[in-house]
Design an enzyme around this catalytic site. Sequence first.
Site, mmCIF file in Angstrom:
data_model
loop_
_atom_site.group_PDB
_atom_site.id
_atom_site.type_symbol
_atom_site.label_atom_id
_atom_site.label_comp_id
_atom_site.label_asym_id
_atom_site.label_seq_id
_atom_site.Cartn_x
_atom_site.Cartn_y
_atom_site.Cartn_z
ATOM 1 N N HIS A 53 0.867 -1.181 0.000
ATOM 2 C CA HIS A 53 0.000 0.000 0.000
ATOM 3 C C HIS A 53 0.898 1.223 0.000
ATOM 4 C CE1 HIS A 53 -3.098 2.907 1.016
ATOM 5 N NE2 HIS A 53 -4.003 1.967 0.811
ATOM 6 N N SER A 72 0.721 4.325 0.821
ATOM 7 C CA SER A 72 0.843 5.185 2.005
ATOM 8 C C SER A 72 1.666 4.531 3.103
ATOM 9 C CB SER A 72 -0.550 5.548 2.528
ATOM 10 O OG SER A 72 -1.222 4.411 3.017
ATOM 11 N N ARG A 73 1.760 3.196 3.097
ATOM 12 C CA ARG A 73 2.539 2.518 4.142
ATOM 13 C C ARG A 73 4.034 2.491 3.830
ATOM 14 N NH1 ARG A 73 -1.713 -1.896 4.766
ATOM 15 N NH2 ARG A 73 -3.098 -1.123 6.392
ATOM 16 N N MET A 74 4.445 3.129 2.753
ATOM 17 C CA MET A 74 5.880 3.343 2.541
ATOM 18 C C MET A 74 6.367 4.521 3.378
ATOM 19 S SD MET A 74 6.698 2.746 -1.514
ATOM 20 C CE MET A 74 5.737 4.141 -2.093
#
Length: 688
Positions: free
Chosen positions: A334, A336-338
Amino acid sequence: MALCVPQDILDALTDVAMPRLSSEPGAAEMLVVNSYTIPLHRAGAIVVGSGAAGLRAAVEMKRRNVDVVILSQSAWGGTSACSGSDKQTLHTANTKDQGDNFFDLAASIGAGGAMDEDMAYIEAVGSVRAMASLQYLGLPLPQDHLGGTLRYQTDHDEVGRATSCGPRTSRLMVKVLAEEAIRLGISFFNQTTVVKVLRDKGRVCGVLAIRSKDSTETNPYGLTVYACSALVLAAGGPGELYRDSVFPNGCFGTLGLALETGLELTNITENQFGIGTRREGFPWNLSGTYVQVIPHIYSVDADGGEHHFLAEYYRSTQEMASNIFRKGYQWPFHASRMLDFQSSLIDLAIFREGQAGRRVFMDFNRNPLAIDRDFSLDRLDDDVASYLRSAGANQVLPIDRLRHMNPLAIELYRRYKVDITKDPLEFAVNHQHMNGGIAVDTWGCTNVPGIYAVGEAAGTHGATRPGGSALNAGQVFGTRVAEHIGALGAPTCTDDVTSAVAHAVEHLQKVLTNNGRLSVKGVRAEIQARMSDKAGILCTPTDVAAARREAQRLNSEIRQHGITVSRPSEAARVLQWQQMALASEAVLAALDTYIAQGGGSRGARAICDPEGEALPQTVKGPIADARFRAERDADKQEQLIVQYDGDHLVVSSRANRKHGGARSFFERDWPAWLTGDIFHSKELSPKR
């Protein structure tokens, strides 16, 4: 103390034997079309696909006295029976001590956006019935001593609504449904590849398939016709679309077939990518306890040197180890989870190692190497430490924690001659699921009368979905499709389909050539490389636009010159790759349109842009080439629609359908059920 599960129980939940099929009925008629003598079978309804969703539709139709036939390219060879995704069903948590209801569950299912509210609610309401009926058929979902279903948290699910029989849950689902289909006497045609949908006067009238066992001198390709009044497409997702894929080999799905039929596709920009073992060996997703036991992850270069590469991304051993654990229930990549050193930074790191030519492994016999301090179970983030404490997973090594928490995970790989108690496991970031697919309404109906879609073939998911909800959706909509067909009636087709078959055969003859410039091997390599390299977890506007043009060129060449077939037995594969080329262009057309309109990053992909607002950071600083656009709220409120007009692909959009507002009221709404009015839903929402 480690859990002690007897070997015979582990064997029964791992080595799931599938039932033997009954004999196939012979063809009662023969058609002569374009010099081909073709067997003709007739039925009320045809289900294409023998996975969990297709079997559910067939079983429920048979119970409603519909004359139904199942066609399968390879019985028990699809994703449900062979692959490892989030193998658990999602169900309403009415027994959860903090409370839950269908509206809450629907909100979780559709939380990622680009999903119809009515579809999410249908999946929520239908989940109880789907789960209970599977238990009735013998699916051994785990319970506590008071009869409550044991549940746990999975990706995009904060409540904890998932349950599991172990890694073979979906195979067990296929097994019990297949046994029921055989018990009900449903005709089953195996080794049957559907290559064309037949239409007459705007509605479906059957399918043209290829069966090697029907090959004769006057029918060298083994063409076979199945006439029907209703058709259910349930052949799964386009597993062959990507080179880096966790799908079993030979999973083509029906997106190209659907486009050629005039069906609308929706949300085909939305996929799931995540870590899993490569399909060259035993393809399987490494979610759940595989990573929750926190193995050591490392890469190996061409000279055999090991690299503790995650130390170049995370700031501390605790941060790295805690995020390795979180991949268990945050498995899909996902965008945004980087950010903020979260769990998808691991996906990015693994992807970049692959780009650098390094192979990545996880070792269950080593704890993670240190970044600042040595790894310790006493130094983990609170949510991680609490989970491991509750699970009793305090063993010294990852393999011992895995043996305690999920011994089936070890047994599964051992069946394929991979002993993770001794050897490291090679893995990569792979394509796992197509969230989009054929556009359907609340009864599973497509825009062509008489054609339905269920399971991964149907585009009922949004940009993201809770882990396991795909299995639930297939069961829910398999039942609804059967109810709709049963209520409206699907008598055995008696129409003359000769003209429709002749048109289909003419199309096949244009594709199948003896001396074309294109080969199956070349088409496959081109499509898969383009999709994995240009449309994976990291995309750029320039690359996607160029990939779309390349896909258009390939399809133009196929239309003009066909694909070489060296022998009749290759015909089915040639046609499947011709359709996969069209499906690939459709995905790229939708993705290119989305990006060109300013669309941002969401579940499946990061849209990399030098002007993007989001910039992943590592302990060594920012990753400039991974700067990406943030998702726009407006994009969550609509879906992209793709349709083929016979020459080019048309991309449009429509707003998500709403739930409908009014709650049901017994006396007011009962007559609609009694008269069957509930089955006459409105057509698919018009495009804007």
